[in-house]
Design an enzyme around this catalytic site. Structure first.
Site, PDB file in Angstrom:
ATOM      1  N   GLU A  26       3.352  -7.232  13.519  1.00 28.16           N
ATOM      2  CA  GLU A  26       2.388  -7.350  14.566  1.00 28.16           C
ATOM      3  C   GLU A  26       1.957  -9.071  14.347  1.00 28.16           C
ATOM      4  O   GLU A  26       1.519  -9.450  15.241  1.00 28.16           O
ATOM      5  CB  GLU A  26       1.150  -6.480  14.145  1.00 28.16           C
ATOM      6  CG  GLU A  26       0.259  -6.475  15.233  1.00 28.16           C
ATOM      7  CD  GLU A  26      -0.880  -5.437  14.867  1.00 28.16           C
ATOM      8  OE1 GLU A  26      -0.963  -4.648  13.606  1.00 28.16           O
ATOM      9  OE2 GLU A  26      -1.676  -5.222  15.569  1.00 28.16           O
ATOM     10  N   ARG A  40       0.816  -1.277   0.176  1.00 26.20           N
ATOM     11  CA  ARG A  40      -0.027   0.129   0.271  1.00 26.20           C
ATOM     12  C   ARG A  40       0.913   1.255  -0.013  1.00 26.20           C
ATOM     13  O   ARG A  40       0.395   2.186  -0.215  1.00 26.20           O
ATOM     14  CB  ARG A  40      -0.958  -0.102   1.104  1.00 26.20           C
ATOM     15  CG  ARG A  40      -2.102  -1.086   0.942  1.00 26.20           C
ATOM     16  CD  ARG A  40      -3.187  -1.413   2.084  1.00 26.20           C
ATOM     17  NE  ARG A  40      -2.356  -1.826   3.343  1.00 26.20           N
ATOM     18  CZ  ARG A  40      -2.060  -3.194   3.666  1.00 26.20           C
ATOM     19  NH1 ARG A  40      -2.599  -3.999   2.721  1.00 26.20           N
ATOM     20  NH2 ARG A  40      -1.411  -3.562   4.476  1.00 26.20           N
TER      21      ARG A  40
HETATM   22  P1  AMP Z   1       4.368  -2.991  11.710  1.00 26.09           P
HETATM   23  O1  AMP Z   1       5.605  -3.349  11.267  1.00 26.09           O
HETATM   24  O2  AMP Z   1       3.980  -3.496  12.940  1.00 26.09           O
HETATM   25  O3  AMP Z   1       4.268  -1.370  12.177  1.00 26.09           O
HETATM   26  O4  AMP Z   1       3.419  -2.976  10.621  1.00 26.09           O
HETATM   27  C1  AMP Z   1       3.021  -2.164   9.724  1.00 26.09           C
HETATM   28  C2  AMP Z   1       2.897  -2.973   8.295  1.00 26.09           C
HETATM   29  O5  AMP Z   1       2.014  -3.962   8.392  1.00 26.09           O
HETATM   30  C3  AMP Z   1       2.376  -2.008   7.254  1.00 26.09           C
HETATM   31  O6  AMP Z   1       2.769  -2.264   6.033  1.00 26.09           O
HETATM   32  C4  AMP Z   1       0.556  -2.071   7.353  1.00 26.09           C
HETATM   33  O7  AMP Z   1       0.309  -2.313   6.155  1.00 26.09           O
HETATM   34  C5  AMP Z   1       0.579  -3.685   8.091  1.00 26.09           C
HETATM   35  N1  AMP Z   1      -0.163  -3.791   9.093  1.00 26.09           N
HETATM   36  C6  AMP Z   1       0.183  -3.959  10.245  1.00 26.09           C
HETATM   37  N2  AMP Z   1      -0.688  -4.017  11.023  1.00 26.09           N
HETATM   38  C7  AMP Z   1      -1.986  -3.753  10.572  1.00 26.09           C
HETATM   39  C8  AMP Z   1      -3.284  -3.236  11.082  1.00 26.09           C
HETATM   40  N3  AMP Z   1      -3.561  -3.562  12.212  1.00 26.09           N
HETATM   41  N4  AMP Z   1      -4.167  -3.071   9.949  1.00 26.09           N
HETATM   42  C9  AMP Z   1      -3.611  -2.974   8.765  1.00 26.09           C
HETATM   43  N5  AMP Z   1      -2.284  -2.961   8.247  1.00 26.09           N
HETATM   44  C10 AMP Z   1      -1.440  -3.460   9.040  1.00 26.09           C
END
Ligand code: AMP
Length: 174
Positions: A96, A59
């Site tokens: 996550e 995205r």
């Molecule tokens: P992080 O590395 O945990 O900050 O995760 C961010 C990445 O994972 C981004 O590329 C988001 O598109 C995706 N992502 C993680 N958690 C979510 C969520 N709860 N909703 C939508 N996208 C998420």
């Protein structure tokens, strides 16, 4: 920002039980929403002398490439492992909901070019952290990290060091 927030759809238990997924596709598919989102990013970054925007799959490609057109700068892809055809460097990171690996082409950025890293959402910060490490490995100069949505409850900012960070919509809960 409340108008933009209304365009984001929440999907419980995706892609795993217990994860609340903030679905930005409903914002992108709205012509007003997409334009407003880009207007805000353009305002934020238009005077920052950015040479390249590095967008994170997938995205981050959408906002990143559209903003690169507005800022008259280049666009660089940060992709999941195995997708880029040329010589790459890579970084592993924890999500996550799992672990993954990101890559960038070694020749994507000229030494000391000013780079803005963009994604749709900050959750735990692992993805942005890996992306900053990649841009550093190819000798880019990081001028900022930006995204549309920030999940403040996960404290992802703590992983981002001192890089200027911008998000336009935030949620207190994870
Ligand atoms: P992080 O590395 O945990 O900050 O995760 C961010 C990445 O994972 C981004 O590329 C988001 O598109 C995706 N992502 C993680 N958690 C979510 C969520 N709860 N909703 C939508 N996208 C998420």
């Amino acid at each position: 920002m409340e108008d933009l927030k209304k365009l984001i759809r929440n999907i419980p238990d995706f892609p795993k039980p217990g994860i609340q997924f903030y679905d930005i596709t409903t914002l992108f598919q709205d012509s007003w929403g997409l334009k407003r989102c880009l207007d805000i990013l353009e305002e934020q970054y238009k005077n920052k002398s950015i040479d390249k925007i590095a967008g994170i799959e997938s995205r981050g490609f959408i906002v990143g490439a559209a903003l690169a057109d507005r800022l008259n700068c280049g666009f660089v892809l940060i992709r999941k492992k195995g997708k880029l055809p040329g010589e790459t460097v890579s970084e592993s990171y924890e999500l996550e909901y799992g672990t993954d690996e990101l890559e960038i082409h070694v020749d994507a950025i000229e030494e000391n070019e000013r780079v803005l890293i963009l994604d749709d959402l900050l959750a735990t910060g692992g993805t942005f952290e890996a992306a900053t490490n990649l841009v550093k490995k190819v000798n880019g100069s990081i001028v900022g990290l930006g995204c549309v949505i920030e999940l403040k409850g996960l404290n992802g900012r703590s992983k981002l060091g001192d890089y200027p960070f911008f998000s336009m919509i935030s949620y207190d809960e994870a």
